[in-house]
Design a protein around this motif. Structure first.
Motif, PDB file in Angstrom:
ATOM      1  N   GLY A 122     -24.441 150.606  41.704  1.00 56.23           N
ATOM      2  CA  GLY A 122     -23.662 151.621  42.402  1.00 56.23           C
ATOM      3  C   GLY A 122     -22.298 151.890  41.807  1.00 56.23           C
ATOM      4  N   LEU A 123     -21.979 151.318  40.635  1.00 61.95           N
ATOM      5  CA  LEU A 123     -20.632 151.451  40.076  1.00 61.95           C
ATOM      6  C   LEU A 123     -20.234 152.897  39.825  1.00 61.95           C
ATOM      7  N   ILE A 124     -21.191 153.748  39.415  1.00 60.29           N
ATOM      8  CA  ILE A 124     -20.840 155.149  39.174  1.00 60.29           C
ATOM      9  C   ILE A 124     -21.435 156.080  40.221  1.00 60.29           C
ATOM     10  N   TYR A 125     -22.448 155.606  40.965  1.00 58.29           N
ATOM     11  CA  TYR A 125     -23.030 156.481  41.995  1.00 58.29           C
ATOM     12  C   TYR A 125     -23.808 155.662  43.011  1.00 58.29           C
ATOM     13  N   PHE A 234     -24.083 151.177  31.803  1.00 58.22           N
ATOM     14  CA  PHE A 234     -25.218 150.471  31.213  1.00 58.22           C
ATOM     15  C   PHE A 234     -25.400 149.187  31.994  1.00 58.22           C
ATOM     16  N   TYR A 235     -26.645 148.862  32.367  1.00 51.80           N
ATOM     17  CA  TYR A 235     -26.904 147.662  33.159  1.00 51.80           C
ATOM     18  C   TYR A 235     -28.212 147.027  32.732  1.00 51.80           C
ATOM     19  N   TRP A 245     -29.785 136.971  35.436  1.00 49.49           N
ATOM     20  CA  TRP A 245     -28.469 137.416  34.990  1.00 49.49           C
ATOM     21  C   TRP A 245     -28.420 138.937  35.050  1.00 49.49           C
ATOM     22  N   TYR A 246     -27.481 139.438  35.859  1.00 49.88           N
ATOM     23  CA  TYR A 246     -27.263 140.885  35.953  1.00 49.88           C
ATOM     24  C   TYR A 246     -25.921 141.221  35.328  1.00 49.88           C
ATOM     25  N   LEU A 247     -25.903 142.250  34.483  1.00 51.20           N
ATOM     26  CA  LEU A 247     -24.677 142.676  33.812  1.00 51.20           C
ATOM     27  C   LEU A 247     -24.598 144.195  33.862  1.00 51.20           C
ATOM     28  N   GLU A 248     -23.422 144.703  34.221  1.00 53.94           N
ATOM     29  CA  GLU A 248     -23.230 146.156  34.241  1.00 53.94           C
ATOM     30  C   GLU A 248     -21.818 146.492  33.789  1.00 53.94           C
ATOM     31  N   LEU A 284     -16.299 146.233  34.830  1.00 60.38           N
ATOM     32  CA  LEU A 284     -17.240 145.279  34.258  1.00 60.38           C
ATOM     33  C   LEU A 284     -17.641 144.319  35.371  1.00 60.38           C
ATOM     34  N   TYR A 285     -18.946 144.210  35.616  1.00 59.25           N
ATOM     35  CA  TYR A 285     -19.447 143.356  36.698  1.00 59.25           C
ATOM     36  C   TYR A 285     -20.624 142.534  36.197  1.00 59.25           C
TER      37      TYR A 285
END
Length: 545
Positions: A122-125, A234-235, A245-248, A284-285
């Protein structure tokens, strides 16, 4: 719109007349009713519900129809003298709060109406609903998803964001794609990478408002606003045995937003805090979860810089939010441990959280959580250490206990300049005892020791349940060492009681409570608002069908 909805219902009715599959209906009804009783000590005063309206509430009725690859839904919303939109004002309106039509044709899924969706975390939408905070930022528009294969899709959408029973003028459109990969068979490794883009375009009216404000600034604070802002993310989710491991990472082009901490120069040479700025932003998350036998470990980190993203920069609080920034603290549920909850900061925030759970044996497990949140300039916003143990004897007793230690920046989170950070120590216990299959008693005891804000608190709750229908509850919250002057101008030790009864029958649930509640922050998933004190009776009814 009314004609369109009537047409949809006619199509459904006529289709059922000539089909062997009539489809199915489902839905739910939720109703809240509040009786407002003014209290001479806690107020609040000059609020219409307490002064003259006395009764207010809300209701939502959902109806959904499903048949083969077709799904149609409609929701009726009603607000009458409601304090959900603004706790110190009254809001009344009713109408169609949502409708949608969803259909699959081969590999293509499309949906029109008021849509809920998100890209990545949800970082951008993110378009979602949270009724308790009066958040419903569904997108009114069109979404289409093409399934290239079972493991790969591409999706696009466009429309305008919902604003109660209307829409905001700004236009939002986006595209995203995700694909699932798996490597190996014995100990497989899977990854789910995704990428997304969102564009928001200001309306002419919004741009005129921005220009008008900028014209009142001195030359050194002025800038040229742009209509369009672009955001990309990008995620990826990687899974291997007990590791997830989740990276966005997300970026945003130059955007106009209001920075409450930025200094603006006045004509007399003095400076004030708060002005509109134009800046690019980034987030960055990352989250890592490990399952190591009896130990479960989760680590999270987030860095946010200038990532306020709204349909209109003049909107404040929870209005007009296009994106969602995940919270970086434990989501506590007990009354006193959740009293001071931090709202996510979209301009300047760096945060870290670690959560560890260890199962000692079949009866005992322990949990330790640590979170720290600061600005990018290293100003302390929130620190918390939370410890909890649980003892459970199946079918008989469950005991939960622990301690919370926190520091909370009330200046930033509640807009109370000049006050010192709240520092609190909160021990708590929760005991559930089952007398038999139908009767049980649950008790909570909590204490908050603090010298800031309202001062120290004691809280106790008792719930007696008679399965499967009845639950009786009572609680008290007592300001043991008051620090704040109340409406009568003096510091008084006040008792805040709650008494209630809940009745459940099948899919129906009814609750009736008398509530006397102190002023405080109400949060859900890092999105918060300040609520004034409340005194009165609350009735809630929910039904699923």
């Amino acid at each position: 719109m009314k004609r369109f909805l009537i047409l949809i219902l006619c199509v459904i009715t006529s289709a059922n007349m000539y089909s062997q599959n009539p489809g199915s209906w489902s839905g739910n009804l939720e109703t809240n009713v509040n009786l407002f009783l003014i209290d001479s000590l806690i107020g609040p005063f000059n609020v219409p519900q307490y002064d003259n309206q006395l009764v207010g509430g809300e209701a939502w009725l959902n109806l959904n129809y499903t048949r083969d690859d077709l799904r149609v839904g409609i929701r009726f919303d009603m607000y009458e003298n409601s304090n959900l939109k603004n706790p110190v004002e009254s809001y009344s309106a009713e109408g169609i709060g949502r409708w949608f039509v969803k259909k699959s044709v081969g590999k293509l899924d499309f949906e029109v109406g008021y849509l809920y969706d998100q890209i990545g975390s949800g970082l951008i939408y993110r378009a979602y609903e949270q009724r308790t905070l009066f958040i419903d930022n569904a997108m009114k528009g069109l979404s289409a998803k093409y399934n290239i294969s079972n493991d790969w899709y591409i999706k696009g959408f466009g429309g305008r964001q919902k604003n109660a029973f209307d829409v905001y003028e700004g236009f939002i459109k986006g595209i995203s794609t995700e694909r699932f990969f798996v490597f190996g068979t014995e100990k497989p490794v899977s990854i789910v990478p995704g990428i997304g883009f969102v564009n928001r375009t200001f309306s002419d009216n919004t741009m005129d408002g921005i220009v008008s404000i900028l014209q009142s600034y001195l030359e050194e604070d002025r800038f040229s606003p742009t209509y369009n802002t672009y955001a990309a993310t990008f995620y990826n989710t990687l899974s291997y045995m007990g590791l997830t491991w989740y990276l966005e990472a997300a970026i945003k082009s130059d955007d106009v937003f209001y920075d409450s901490m930025a200094k603006r120069k006045l004509i007399n040479g003095e400076y004030v805090e708060g002005k509109y700025v134009r800046r690019s932003g980034s987030v960055l998350y990352s989250s890592v979860s490990l399952a190591l036998g009896k130990l479960g470990l989760t680590l999270e980190g987030k860095r946010t810089k200038n990532f306020s993203f709204r349909v209109d920069p003049s909107l404040q609080l929870n209005r007009g939010l296009i994106n969602y920034l995940p919270p970086m603290n434990r989501q506590n549920t007990y009354r006193l441990t959740s009293r001071y909850s931090p709202a996510t900061q979209d301009v300047s925030e760096q945060a870290f959280q670690v959560d560890a759970q260890y199962k000692i044996n079949k009866h005992w497990n322990v949990l330790v959580n640590f979170s720290t949140i600061n600005t990018l300039e290293n100003e302390t916003l929130y620190n918390e250490i939370y410890t909890q143990f649980q003892y459970k004897k199946p079918g008989k007793i469950q005991v939960i206990g622990g301690v919370q230690v926190l520091e909370y920046n009330q200046d930033v989170y509640e807009g109370k300049p000049g006050v010192e950070n709240v520092k609190a120590f909160v021990p708590f216990t929760d005991i559930l005892y089952k007398f038999n299959r139908h009767n049980s008693l649950r008790m909570e005891i909590q204490y908050m020791d603090t010298k800031q804000d309202f001062g120290s608190w004691f809280y106790s709750l008792a719930e007696y349940s008679i399965a499967p229908h009845w639950q009786f509850e009572g609680s008290v919250m007592y300001n043991t060492n008051p620090k704040k002057e109340l409406s009568n101008g003096i510091k008084e030790k006040i008792l805040y009681p709650t008494l209630g009864v809940i009745y459940s029958s099948g899919a129906n649930r009814y609750s009736l409570r008398y509530v006397k509640q102190v002023e405080g922050i109400v949060c859900s998933g890092g999105i918060c608002r300040l609520e004034p004190a409340f005194n009165g009776v609350r009735f809630n009814m929910s039904s699923n069908f």
